[in-house]
Scaffold this motif. Sequence first.
Motif: not given
Length: 458
Positions: A186-196
């Motif tokens: 969620l953070i690295y692959v989909f780049d969702m930041g804090m929500a990820g």
Amino acid sequence: MANISSDELGIQPIGKLLVKQSVPAAIGILVMSLNVLIDSVFVGKWIGSIAIAAISVVLPITFFIAALGMSIGVGGSSIISRALGAADREKALKTFGNQITLTFVMTISMVILGLIYVNDLIPIFGAKGSIFEPAKIYYIIILYGVPFLAYTMMGNNVMRAEGKPKFAMNAMIIPSVANLFMDYLLIYVFDMGMAGAAWATTTAYFMSFSYVLYFFLSKNSELKINWGHLGFNIPILKEIGSLGFVTLARQAVISFTYLLMNNILFNLGGEAMIAVYAIIGRILMFALFPVFGITQGFLPIAGFNYGAEKYDRVKETIYTAIKYASVLGSIVFLGLLIFPEALTSLFLSNRADLPAEDKLVNTFVLEHTPNAIRWVFAATPIIALQLIGAAYFQAIGKAIPALLLTLTRQGFFFIPLILILPNYFGELGIWLSFPIADVLATIVTGLYLRKEIKATLV
């Protein structure tokens, strides 16, 4: 590390039994702590230092709600251990049923209140300036998963009371591994930041709850309740409440301490100083896992044998637990004394495109954190006595001394120290408060425990 029946808590040699109970607990705490540690590393490197500070601000609020489940679990498990030791299985079943219902009512109520007052709570805990928005994003999503975490913490304690430490360990490992995988996705692959980061953690909480539910519905658990056990039993609720309040009060004081610390540190050095404390908080959770593992393993053994009136085994359990935990605490202390710079660097990003504000924060953190780590952990070799002593009174159902000893370190010593010492020593005064509070609390606990052993374990 094999699971045992509850009856064997009163039969097997104490040293062997303590290892069987403590190693799975320590591994579970280690994996869970590593998860928090690596999660912070991922957040720091893929989002930034401000994101670590934002999570640090939110954790005390969400952990307090989750601590409702833990307190109900610890309070009820003390009753269950002693009931099983006294061969009163019906009381054990009624207690477990009341734990399930009480956890649901309390956590759902707190989550609703937490969502209603979101804009008021977060700033109080230090989410100021550039920290506020990412903290709010993380907080709202995490709250959705907190009831699942509360049930996991409640069920985890009951598993150990049944003599099933391996299953309790699995309940902590599963969400940790899941969280790391979801972080990457969620953070690295989909780049969702804090929500990820928040959805990764919430998903992990749900997976852990699913495993706990499976355990109690399967043949692995001795506690097979029916609908009648779920109805509130006032005497049992009072006993769960009195013993569980010890854990809840401890978490409330910890949350209040975070509130004070974040505000004091913000005034001393802004967001960067909160980031320093956030890293130290992660290391505190991670580094002391073997000592906490011994404490968790100690509880059901002491409770069962006290309920069975095998007082010689209770005394042996106390002394063995303190000895094992002290040795492990000393090893942890040496490691932190030697490698604080390397640990600090793990949390900091070296990305070339890092914003200028984050680069300044990183420089500040790298300069201030290693020395702070050395002071914060200076009394680690002696804290075993403090932890085991307070846990003993909770294990045997003596709520008042358990509460007072639990609050001694944080409430009676640490909070006054962080309000006073920074006025004279600045930032150093904050870090000096940790070992001074540990030493004073250990002395008080040791004296009280010695008096209790002489008076009752004869």
